[in-house]
Write an enzyme that holds these catalytic residues in place. Sequence first.
Site, PDB file in Angstrom:
ATOM      1  N   LYS A 184       0.843  -1.204   0.000  1.00 47.52           N
ATOM      2  CA  LYS A 184       0.000   0.000   0.000  1.00 47.52           C
ATOM      3  C   LYS A 184       0.881   1.258   0.000  1.00 47.52           C
ATOM      4  CE  LYS A 184      -3.795  -2.367   0.055  1.00 47.52           C
ATOM      5  NZ  LYS A 184      -3.159  -3.662  -0.193  1.00 47.52           N
TER       6      LYS A 184
HETATM    7  C1  LIG Z   1      -9.580  -3.719  -1.704  1.00 47.07           C
HETATM    8  C2  LIG Z   1      -8.884  -4.434  -0.588  1.00 47.07           C
HETATM    9  N1  LIG Z   1      -9.582  -4.788   0.491  1.00 47.07           N
HETATM   10  C3  LIG Z   1      -9.002  -5.405   1.524  1.00 47.07           C
HETATM   11  C4  LIG Z   1      -7.663  -5.714   1.517  1.00 47.07           C
HETATM   12  C5  LIG Z   1      -7.084  -6.448   2.684  1.00 47.07           C
HETATM   13  O1  LIG Z   1      -6.075  -5.733   3.308  1.00 47.07           O
HETATM   14  P1  LIG Z   1      -5.037  -6.489   4.268  1.00 47.07           P
HETATM   15  O2  LIG Z   1      -4.047  -7.154   3.388  1.00 47.07           O
HETATM   16  O3  LIG Z   1      -4.439  -5.389   5.099  1.00 47.07           O
HETATM   17  O4  LIG Z   1      -5.806  -7.448   5.092  1.00 47.07           O
HETATM   18  C6  LIG Z   1      -6.890  -5.368   0.418  1.00 47.07           C
HETATM   19  C7  LIG Z   1      -5.460  -5.693   0.397  1.00 47.07           C
HETATM   20  O5  LIG Z   1      -4.775  -5.635  -0.553  1.00 47.07           O
HETATM   21  C8  LIG Z   1      -7.516  -4.716  -0.676  1.00 47.07           C
HETATM   22  O6  LIG Z   1      -6.832  -4.369  -1.763  1.00 47.07           O
END
Ligand SMILES: Cc1ncc(COP(=O)(O)O)c(C=O)c1O
Length: 366
Positions: A184
Amino acid sequence: MTKRISFAGPSITEKEVSYVLDAVQNGWYENYDGYVKRLEQTFADYLGVKYALATHCCTLALHLAAAALGLKQGDEVIVTDFSWVATAYAIAYTGATCVFTDITPDTWTIDPTCIENAITPRTRAIMLVHTFGQPAEMDEILALAQKYHLAIIEDAAPALGSEYKGKRVGTFGDIACFSFQGAKMAVSGEGGILVTNSEEYYRRACLLASMGRTDSRAVFWSDVLGYQYTMGNLAASLALAQLERADVLMEKKRALFSRYALNLKNTAGIYLITEKEYCKSNYCYPSILLKHHTREQRDAILAGLRERNIHARPAFPRMSGFPVLERRFENPVAAEVEAKGISLPSAANLTEDDIDFVCDSLLRLL
Ligand SMILES: Cc1ncc(COP(=O)(O)O)c(C=O)c1O
């Protein structure tokens, strides 16, 4: 070997190093959660919301959001079909059913015109995604939510700093969630954060995120079936340093996108996802659609880029096709993006020359 052009990766400065070092050396005893508290307060202030709860990752924040809203078996939630699987599974964890809807071809966010058709008496909420940093069409979505009395969860995982009509995303819905995962714009390795203006949702999320512990009858007493979802102090120290540099990180992302736009904007056969005039995207993942290519040709182009040490990503498969989600949906726009979409590298260590090299390689492969 030529320079590796990474898909994503952070900008780490002395600030990050000093915060993490401080957390390692001093973030114990009475300071054991100092960075977590500072991160939550700074994040809430950054967005202008009342409450923030830092979590181990965004997936868990999304689960807490769904649980805090009280979603359960028999409920339906309207979910964009084009996202990372976490968006849908967060709903599925509660037993509620995902009703997947299509996306708009211009920003790949949920298509408001499809939402209304999907509403039934069982619909409880809309789960939208600010896809790759592009804000969803909030005016239309808010109007529908109000008309049909639906809750809104904003999955803003990649969209830190993005704005819709001058207001930061994550401030429109009942609850929103962001990610600090390593790809990110702002990272903490793994990490997430839930934000809301509702004291009720915040309290419920806090209870569930800390094993349902209340100390109401005894120390270590637990009143409800909870989870251990909270963020640790070390990760919070890194996330805080990154958040304090969010404007700089976003400018870098936008500069890389501008270089892509310069190279690709008017190229026949390529559609470059570009912010609407009333939005500001953080361009977390600059993305294109290869209009006249098949899925196989798109995959061959990705392989060709990889041979040049350029790491681009295919677009997400539609979540509605996953085996554990029982209902199937057509969603033709998401199907086309699934087959023809590419997200291009925008790691923080890339230069304009690197972007030119990516574009030159892409155009040759086309
Ligand atoms: C649109 C979206 N939602 C949720 C997530 C989940 O995030 P995390 O990896 O911090 O659990 C991501 C991760 O890439 C994402 O791109």
